[in-house]
Write a protein that holds these residues in place. Structure first.
Motif, PDB file in Angstrom:
ATOM      1  N   SER A   1       0.858  -1.192   0.000  1.00 54.47           N
ATOM      2  CA  SER A   1       0.000   0.000   0.000  1.00 54.47           C
ATOM      3  C   SER A   1       0.887   1.233   0.000  1.00 54.47           C
ATOM      4  O   SER A   1       2.063   1.182   0.406  1.00 54.47           O
ATOM      5  CB  SER A   1      -0.950   0.023   1.194  1.00 54.47           C
ATOM      6  N   ALA A   2       0.323   2.318  -0.476  1.00 56.02           N
ATOM      7  CA  ALA A   2       1.017   3.610  -0.497  1.00 56.02           C
ATOM      8  C   ALA A   2       0.310   4.535   0.476  1.00 56.02           C
ATOM      9  O   ALA A   2      -0.913   4.677   0.429  1.00 56.02           O
ATOM     10  CB  ALA A   2       1.009   4.208  -1.903  1.00 56.02           C
TER      11      ALA A   2
ATOM     12  N   VAL B   1       3.507  10.773  -2.003  1.00 52.98           N
ATOM     13  CA  VAL B   1       3.659   9.498  -1.307  1.00 52.98           C
ATOM     14  C   VAL B   1       4.701   9.649  -0.207  1.00 52.98           C
ATOM     15  O   VAL B   1       5.836  10.047  -0.460  1.00 52.98           O
ATOM     16  CB  VAL B   1       4.066   8.384  -2.282  1.00 52.98           C
TER      17      VAL B   1
ATOM     18  N   GLU C   1       5.070   4.276  -6.917  1.00 45.06           N
ATOM     19  CA  GLU C   1       4.714   5.653  -6.548  1.00 45.06           C
ATOM     20  C   GLU C   1       4.180   6.413  -7.762  1.00 45.06           C
ATOM     21  O   GLU C   1       3.202   7.161  -7.657  1.00 45.06           O
ATOM     22  CB  GLU C   1       5.917   6.360  -5.946  1.00 45.06           C
TER      23      GLU C   1
ATOM     24  N   GLN D   1       2.643   5.241 -10.413  1.00 39.33           N
ATOM     25  CA  GLN D   1       1.305   4.775 -10.765  1.00 39.33           C
ATOM     26  C   GLN D   1       0.264   5.269  -9.758  1.00 39.33           C
ATOM     27  O   GLN D   1      -0.857   5.627 -10.130  1.00 39.33           O
ATOM     28  CB  GLN D   1       1.292   3.249 -10.813  1.00 39.33           C
ATOM     29  N   VAL D   2       0.610   5.277  -8.480  1.00 40.08           N
ATOM     30  CA  VAL D   2      -0.328   5.731  -7.453  1.00 40.08           C
ATOM     31  C   VAL D   2      -0.679   7.205  -7.655  1.00 40.08           C
ATOM     32  O   VAL D   2      -1.846   7.596  -7.627  1.00 40.08           O
ATOM     33  CB  VAL D   2       0.249   5.492  -6.044  1.00 40.08           C
TER      34      VAL D   2
ATOM     35  N   VAL E   1      -3.580   3.724  -0.580  1.00 44.51           N
ATOM     36  CA  VAL E   1      -3.899   3.032  -1.826  1.00 44.51           C
ATOM     37  C   VAL E   1      -3.313   1.624  -1.775  1.00 44.51           C
ATOM     38  O   VAL E   1      -2.103   1.457  -1.585  1.00 44.51           O
ATOM     39  CB  VAL E   1      -3.346   3.791  -3.047  1.00 44.51           C
TER      40      VAL E   1
ATOM     41  N   LEU F   1      -2.440  -2.122  -3.491  1.00 45.04           N
ATOM     42  CA  LEU F   1      -2.002  -2.534  -4.824  1.00 45.04           C
ATOM     43  C   LEU F   1      -1.224  -3.840  -4.747  1.00 45.04           C
ATOM     44  O   LEU F   1      -0.842  -4.299  -3.667  1.00 45.04           O
ATOM     45  CB  LEU F   1      -1.132  -1.435  -5.446  1.00 45.04           C
TER      46      LEU F   1
ATOM     47  N   LEU G   1      -3.636  -1.941  -9.405  1.00 47.28           N
ATOM     48  CA  LEU G   1      -4.178  -1.140  -8.310  1.00 47.28           C
ATOM     49  C   LEU G   1      -5.371  -1.825  -7.672  1.00 47.28           C
ATOM     50  O   LEU G   1      -6.205  -2.426  -8.355  1.00 47.28           O
ATOM     51  CB  LEU G   1      -4.589   0.233  -8.822  1.00 47.28           C
TER      52      LEU G   1
ATOM     53  N   VAL H   1      -8.778   2.264  -3.231  1.00 45.88           N
ATOM     54  CA  VAL H   1      -8.278   3.619  -3.003  1.00 45.88           C
ATOM     55  C   VAL H   1      -9.081   4.237  -1.868  1.00 45.88           C
ATOM     56  O   VAL H   1     -10.312   4.233  -1.899  1.00 45.88           O
ATOM     57  CB  VAL H   1      -8.402   4.474  -4.282  1.00 45.88           C
TER      58      VAL H   1
END
Length: 431
Positions: free
Chosen positions: A220-221, A232, A266, A268-269, A285, A287, A296, A299
């Protein structure tokens, strides 16, 4: 040349104290209260007056929060439009709310609606509704070009069986709108479907999701929007209970990953959050990293749960995650270059087997460890452990900090092994 004219006897008006509308307050749980207490402390440091709204019963059940704020009001954030209507009424009566914020998942649509009603910074209500409805978020991400598993919203078992017949397994069966991994099951074939549907929460059986299972480690971010732009803070790696369960039993921050992989995640998020029209608050987020790259998952426009707020404060010394949101609204400077992990943290969630607890051994030694960030034991002798269904089965946790992620992970696992749950079978009732 210009001159400044001062009128004798005139006084400059004092600037009004900025006020935070804290929608949803805290849930009645140790973690929920701890999160909100941290957010309140960080709001106070920025000179904010705080008005908390929450459901009446939960306000009464969380007196620690009520004691910390200036004002509370009973407003049900789960009824669409109610918080926004209340906020408009208060504004018409002369109240001014400069910041609108909330940390509870189920309150995020109310946060967005209230901010929109007041003309304050926030996420578009339609964007929050979309990410809170799992299938709508999947469809939006897929349309924007992000990798997503195939899925179908099903009304009954027959539709689910048709989807299984036309797609590639294994699959995941889950509610459209839930949290804490409640009711989520992996199935390997049609013969597992009936049990998975029975495992759904009662309110989720009329409309549920079946989707292809994603193979790959889960991450996860964790981050924050600064001036509307996602930033991020760190990536979290996860270990999950084996199928059919899906809730996490370990987090490590920052995730132990090659640098180029972390950068791609990072990237892509940030792109996904932007595509979803999100621009305010915190984010979490979920993933997977797969052979095809980033896939993903869910969210969230809130902080992560699972004590990650405390873990982040260790890995990024001086971080005030909630305070960054308030700084962004109030126009305070934010040094994003300083918001980087320099240490490591890990947490293990303990999940004893089914049965009645007789005793817990080794817990006092855990509490005495100098690297401990937080630990909680939420069961006592005599309590019965039921079948694992959700994060509610995580009856204890051990969070530690260290110089590196690898050291923190090793220590958390060592401490977990040192704790022993003494269990006995639960006798079936005599009919």
């Amino acid at each position: 040349m210009s001159a400044h004219l001062t009128i004798p006897g005139a006084q400059m008006a004092e600037p009004a104290t900025p006020q935070l509308l804290f929608v949803g307050g805290a849930g009645n749980a140790t973690l929920a209260v701890d999160v909100v207490e941290a957010a309140i402390r960080q709001a106070r440091k920025r000179g904010l007056r705080i008005h908390v709204t929450n459901q009446e019963a939960t306000l009464a059940a969380t007196p620690a929060i009520t004691a910390l704020v200036d004002e509370t009001s009973a407003v049900d954030f789960e009824v669409p439009g109610t918080t926004a209507a209340w906020a408009r009424e208060r504004a018409a009566a002369g109240d001014r709310f400069d910041v609108v914020f909330g940390v509870r998942e189920m309150a995020q649509e109310a946060v967005a609606e209230a901010a929109d009603a007041l003309g304050r910074p926030g996420n578009p209500p339609h964007a929050v509704h979309r990410v809170r409805t799992k299938d709508e978020a999947r469809a939006a991400l897929s349309a924007a070009g992000f990798l997503q598993p195939r899925f179908l919203v099903c009304a009954d078992e027959a539709e689910a069986r048709d989807f299984l017949a036309g797609s590639t397994g294994p699959w995941v069966v889950k509610p459209r709108d839930a949290m804490g991994s409640e009711g989520v099951t992996r199935i390997d074939g049609p013969e597992d479907l009936a049990a998975a549907l029975e495992f759904l929460p009662e309110e989720g059986r009329g409309s549920f999701i079946v989707e292809e299972f994603v193979e790959g480690p889960e991450y996860s971010a964790e981050g924050v929007f600064v001036d509307g732009v996602p930033h991020v803070l760190a990536l979290t790696s996860k270990e999950l209970l084996p199928p059919p369960n899906f809730f996490e039993v370990e987090y490590v921050i920052p995730a132990i990953l090659p640098e180029d992989t972390a950068r791609e995640i990072e990237r892509q998020v940030v792109a996904a959050l932007t595509a979803l029209e999100l621009r305010y608050g915190q984010f979490h987020v979920e993933l997977w990293w797969t052979e095809r790259g980033v896939v993903l998952g869910e969210v969230h426009v809130r902080n992560a749960g699972g004590w990650i707020h405390r873990m982040l404060a260790h890995v990024i010394p001086g971080l005030e995650w909630f305070g960054l949101v308030f700084d962004s609204v109030l126009g305070n400077p934010v040094d994003k270059a300083a918001l980087k992990p320099v240490r490591g943290s890990a947490i293990r969630f303990l999940t004893p087997p089914k049965g009645r607890l007789v005793a817990v051994e080794g817990w006092d030694e855990v509490l005495a460890h100098p690297n401990l960030i937080h630990a909680e034991l939420a069961i006592a002798p005599g309590d019965v452990i039921e079948e694992h269904r959700s994060v509610g089965n995580r009856v204890a946790h051990i969070a530690v900090g260290a110089d590196t992620s690898e050291e923190a992970q090793a220590l958390a696992r060592k401490l977990e092994v040192s704790v022993r749950f003494v269990m006995e079978p639960v006798q079936a009732p005599v009919s």
